[in-house]
Design an enzyme around this catalytic site. Structure first.
Site, PDB file in Angstrom:
ATOM      1  N   ASN A  16       0.827  -1.207   0.000  1.00  0.00           N
ATOM      2  CA  ASN A  16       0.000   0.000   0.000  1.00  0.00           C
ATOM      3  C   ASN A  16       0.861   1.256   0.000  1.00  0.00           C
ATOM      4  OD1 ASN A  16      -2.293  -1.572   0.089  1.00  0.00           O
ATOM      5  ND2 ASN A  16      -2.659  -1.287   2.264  1.00  0.00           N
TER       6      ASN A  16
ATOM      7  N   ARG B   3     -10.665  -5.099 -14.292  1.00  0.00           N
ATOM      8  CA  ARG B   3      -9.527  -5.911 -13.827  1.00  0.00           C
ATOM      9  C   ARG B   3      -9.994  -7.356 -13.791  1.00  0.00           C
ATOM     10  NH1 ARG B   3      -6.003  -2.073 -11.685  1.00  0.00           N
ATOM     11  NH2 ARG B   3      -6.954  -0.343 -10.545  1.00  0.00           N
TER      12      ARG B   3
ATOM     13  N   ARG C 270      -5.502   1.350 -13.800  1.00  0.00           N
ATOM     14  CA  ARG C 270      -4.120   1.537 -13.348  1.00  0.00           C
ATOM     15  C   ARG C 270      -3.488   0.212 -12.910  1.00  0.00           C
ATOM     16  NH1 ARG C 270      -4.563   5.531  -9.477  1.00  0.00           N
ATOM     17  NH2 ARG C 270      -3.965   7.189 -10.896  1.00  0.00           N
TER      18      ARG C 270
ATOM     19  N   HIS D 132     -15.738   2.128 -15.034  1.00  0.00           N
ATOM     20  CA  HIS D 132     -15.512   1.361 -13.815  1.00  0.00           C
ATOM     21  C   HIS D 132     -16.714   0.494 -13.459  1.00  0.00           C
ATOM     22  CE1 HIS D 132     -14.555   1.079  -9.334  1.00  0.00           C
ATOM     23  NE2 HIS D 132     -13.460   0.650  -9.916  1.00  0.00           N
TER      24      HIS D 132
ATOM     25  N   TYR E  10     -11.945 -10.553  -1.633  1.00  0.00           N
ATOM     26  CA  TYR E  10     -12.696  -9.299  -1.562  1.00  0.00           C
ATOM     27  C   TYR E  10     -14.160  -9.625  -1.264  1.00  0.00           C
ATOM     28  CZ  TYR E  10      -8.990  -6.509  -3.841  1.00  0.00           C
ATOM     29  OH  TYR E  10      -7.825  -5.848  -4.158  1.00  0.00           O
TER      30      TYR E  10
ATOM     31  N   ARG F  41     -14.021   1.625   4.526  1.00  0.00           N
ATOM     32  CA  ARG F  41     -12.790   0.852   4.682  1.00  0.00           C
ATOM     33  C   ARG F  41     -11.543   1.737   4.661  1.00  0.00           C
ATOM     34  NH1 ARG F  41     -11.397  -2.064  -0.327  1.00  0.00           N
ATOM     35  NH2 ARG F  41      -9.794  -0.497  -0.583  1.00  0.00           N
TER      36      ARG F  41
ATOM     37  N   HIS G 225     -15.129  -4.592   0.329  1.00  0.00           N
ATOM     38  CA  HIS G 225     -15.115  -3.912  -0.972  1.00  0.00           C
ATOM     39  C   HIS G 225     -16.509  -3.551  -1.486  1.00  0.00           C
ATOM     40  CE1 HIS G 225     -14.097  -3.583  -5.404  1.00  0.00           C
ATOM     41  NE2 HIS G 225     -13.128  -2.865  -4.853  1.00  0.00           N
TER      42      HIS G 225
END
Length: 729
Positions: A77, A415, A445, A475, A508, A604, A632
């Site tokens: 992170n 993704r 990204r 997205h 997730y 979160r 998530h």
């Protein structure tokens, strides 16, 4: 999801949390709700999130190897934070630009605060590794050694491995008038070496060199106790003493520079800016523009310089001369560099040092022998992954791919991971003659290269591929299946809160809705046409779509909740998301709190809202749950009198989600499913007292723990029990 509690009425749909609501005192004077003091800086809030990850690694109740994993996530992170967030601040500080965030913190001050917090956390991480985790691993037989301390036989064993498998890959690079300082790629580990000539041609001459540690060989070498020069190293073995690859390279460094003695050496690593801009407006070919961007990103501006603490000053001066680092960009550490790679220790076969195996249930409606489409027509299907297996989504798409009645499939891909079963199903559908459209977001990204490869594979197979949308990231998580049935064409839609990634779906927590509701299907069909064509839709029937419709619709729901509360009291809003940053949304939540609406946020990561401020946000609480699974799912719920409304989807409450992306929130129209989400997901997380952190008004967090005599309540464990999906141990 599990069956509804039939004794519950819709009027009870949004229950109060365990703690009673705090009464709001009257506000005596108007308060400017856009005052910078009411907003927490997003970068500092992000650091507080990573601090929670670090403190989870410190938790002795977490299994040992999982603690190492959390520590590696902390460092991963931190890498991403520097790659994405810091360079822009450094630029702003250099030119004295006005602050842009709602908190109005100047960039120079913010950089100072970031460094102070990061250095503090790095000191904590060092103590954790060297004083706690590493000795604890040693006691459990997972031992880290050094080349120098191995027996002669084991060193000979390693020497042979180095000579045959490592040495041919390495490239020693001299740095002098004829050899300029090499370009250092982002996050690579490198040696800087000071050399002294011992050959008769250059006796005593001092030279400097650089050696890059290869990233295509194992970082951890497990050396068996009986190793000798006659054995070969099994790189898949996870038994024996662990030797780090950099220790082996350092021990054999002189092999790379014949005629020279290594006077000193040290490891260093740089982090480069990856938050560049893709010039979409000037590019005739978005695919080519993204390719260029990915290539350039590997060598973006340097934002951080890490080096081993204790590196000789001569080597530090040499690197500083060539890298031109400012003091505030330099971080010295005892920790092994690239600690994020220690995630690889999870492959050690020690189940007693890990979380128990997780067993997800596959809903009957999505078993291979079941008529899945009939089940969806009967009623909406809602999944909570990973408690309910992501195989349900994979089977839905695979059945659509092979079903001769299916005429078309449309899918967004953001993704999807490597070796993606989703992509394989799309390819299978195309081979069977179906019309297949894939909207591939090239600008995801760190996944750009993978998405380019998937897009090209799909295109070669005849899939209609659309490369994102100019000026906006796509997205939204959408799949539309069109099927020929007795009464004509019938559509089925999946809308998710997470990516179509079978690997990440195991760790997730995400929601996925599959519905045949005509209005939602009309909306998704229209949205696909907008993404692939040039249509304009200002308002959709049921779903909220950014960048045009989501913000005004969420604002409308908040204002309606204020009106309901003023009319009859009992107003309540629940927001579960990853980030809560958007200043306009926060402004509205402050207004709702001043009106007395109870607002419970489960956030979160980053949160710029300050809860519990007298007269401003007294009825607002913010908590964060950091546990085994990565929270998530996005859930937005409004009591709305006795008619609760709930939306789930891909969007967080950030300007980029509401203004700069195509995002979707879908309503949960089935009241039983809505109630299940409240009872089985939201309420447990509001009651967690072991993995929950309560945000304070200054932006810090207080970890909750059971009160005296109170039972431990782990929401992620309890959700598994409630859904009756986890195998009993």
């Amino acid at each position: 999801m599990a069956e509804k509690n039939t004794n519950q009425t819709n009027a009870e749909a949004v229950r109060p949390a365990r703690r009673p609501a705090r009464k709001t005192p009257p506000v005596n004077a108007p308060v400017a709700l856009d005052a910078p003091s009411l907003y927490i800086n997003r970068e500092l809030s992000w650091i507080e999130f990573d601090r929670k990850v670090l403190e989870t690694a410190m938790d002795t109740q977490v299994p040992l190897i999982e603690r190492v994993k959390f520590l590696s996530i902390f460092f991963n992170n931190l890498d991403e934070f520097f790659m994405v967030r810091v360079m822009n601040l450094q630029r702003q500080a250099r030119v004295g630009a006005e602050p842009t965030g709602a908190d109005k913190m100047p960039a120079a001050k913010l950089l100072t605060e970031i460094r102070r917090h990061v250095l503090e956390m790095l000191d904590t991480a060092e103590d954790l590794w060297f004083k706690d985790l590493k000795p604890a691993l040693q006691k459990k037989g997972i031992r880290f050694g050094t080349y120098a301390t191995l027996s002669a036989k084991r060193r000979a064993f390693l020497d042979r491995y180095f000579d045959t498998e490592i040495f041919p890959i390495l490239t020693p690079q001299a740095v002098d008038a004829g050899h300029p300082f090499p370009m250092i790629s982002n996050t690579s580990m490198n040696f800087v070496v000071e050399l002294e000539g011992v050959h008769e041609d250059e006796p005593g001459r001092t030279r400097f060199g650089r050696v890059k540690c290869p990233n295509n060989v194992p970082r951890f070498l497990f050396i068996p106790e009986d190793a000798d020069e006659n054995l070969s190293l099994d790189v898949d073995s996870r038994e024996g003493t662990i030797i780090m690859i950099e220790d082996l390279i350092a021990a054999r460094m002189e092999r790379l520079f014949p005629g020279y003695r290594v006077r000193s050496e040290g490891l260093f690593r740089i982090t480069r800016n990856t938050d560049g801009e893709i010039e979409e407006d000037e590019a005739d070919d978005l695919l080519a523009a993204v390719r260029d961007y990915v290539e350039q990103r590997r060598f973006g501006s340097v934002v951080r310089f890490e080096l081993e603490r204790g590196m000789p000053q001569r080597l530090q001066d040499f690197l500083n001369k060539h890298l031109e680092m400012r003091p505030q960009q330099i971080y010295k550490t005892k920790m092994p560099l690239s600690f994020s790679e220690f995630m690889g220790l999870s492959s050690v076969d020690r189940p007693g040092l890990k979380y128990p195996a997780f067993h997800a249930r596959l809903p009957k409606a999505f078993e291979l022998e079941t008529d899945t489409f009939a089940a969806i027509r009967k009623h909406d299907q809602l999944f909570y992954h990973p408690y309910e297996s992501f195989t349900s989504v994979l089977n839905f798409l695979q059945k659509a791919a092979v079903d001769p009645q299916v005429a078309a499939i449309k899918q967004t891909l953001y993704r999807c991971g490597s070796n993606s079963p989703i992509v394989k199903s799309l390819l299978e559908a195309r081979r069977r003659g179906k019309q297949v459209t894939a909207v591939v977001e090239l600008k995801a990204r760190f996944d750009e290269e993978r998405n380019i490869n998937w897009a090209e594979s799909l295109e070669r197979a005849g899939v209609n591929v659309v490369y994102g949308f100019a000026g906006l990231k796509i997205h939204a998580k959408l799949c539309l299946v069109v099927r020929r049935e007795e009464k004509g064409l019938k559509r089925y839609v999946h809308i998710g809160t997470g990516n179509y990634n079978a690997s990440s779906a195991k760790i997730y927590t995400d929601l996925g809705l599959i519905t045949a509701n005509n209005e939602i299907c009309d909306d998704v069909q229209d949205l696909f046409n907008v993404m692939t064509g040039c249509g304009i839709v200002d308002e959709y029937r049921r779903i909220f779509v950014s960048p045009k419709g989501m913000r005004p619709n969420l604002a409308k729901l908040i204002r309606e909740e204020i009106d309901f509360h003023k009319a009859s009291g009992n107003g309540r809003i629940i927001l579960k998301c990853n980030q809560l940053v958007d200043p306009d949304i926060i402004h509205l939540l402050y207004e709702a709190s001043q009106a007395g609406v109870k607002i419970e946020c489960i956030v979160r990561g980053i949160c710029s809202l300050r809860p519990g401020l007298p007269g401003i946000s007294e009825t607002i609480t913010v908590r964060s749950v950091v546990g085994r699974l990565l929270e998530h799912a996005r859930i937005y719920c409004f009591r709305h009198g006795d008619n609760p409304k709930m939306y789930v989807g891909s969007a967080d409450l950030m300007p980029r989600n509401l203004n700069g992306r195509i995002e979707v929130l879908t309503p949960i129209l089935d009241k039983d499913l809505l109630q299940n989400v409240l009872d089985q997901i939201v309420t447990p997380q509001l009651n967690d007292n072991i993995h929950a952190w309560e945000m304070q008004s200054d932006g810090s967090y207080r970890k909750l723990s059971p009160a005296v005599g109170e039972a431990v309540y782990d929401s992620q464990e309890e959700i598994g029990k409630i859904l009756n999906l986890r195998k009993r141990h």
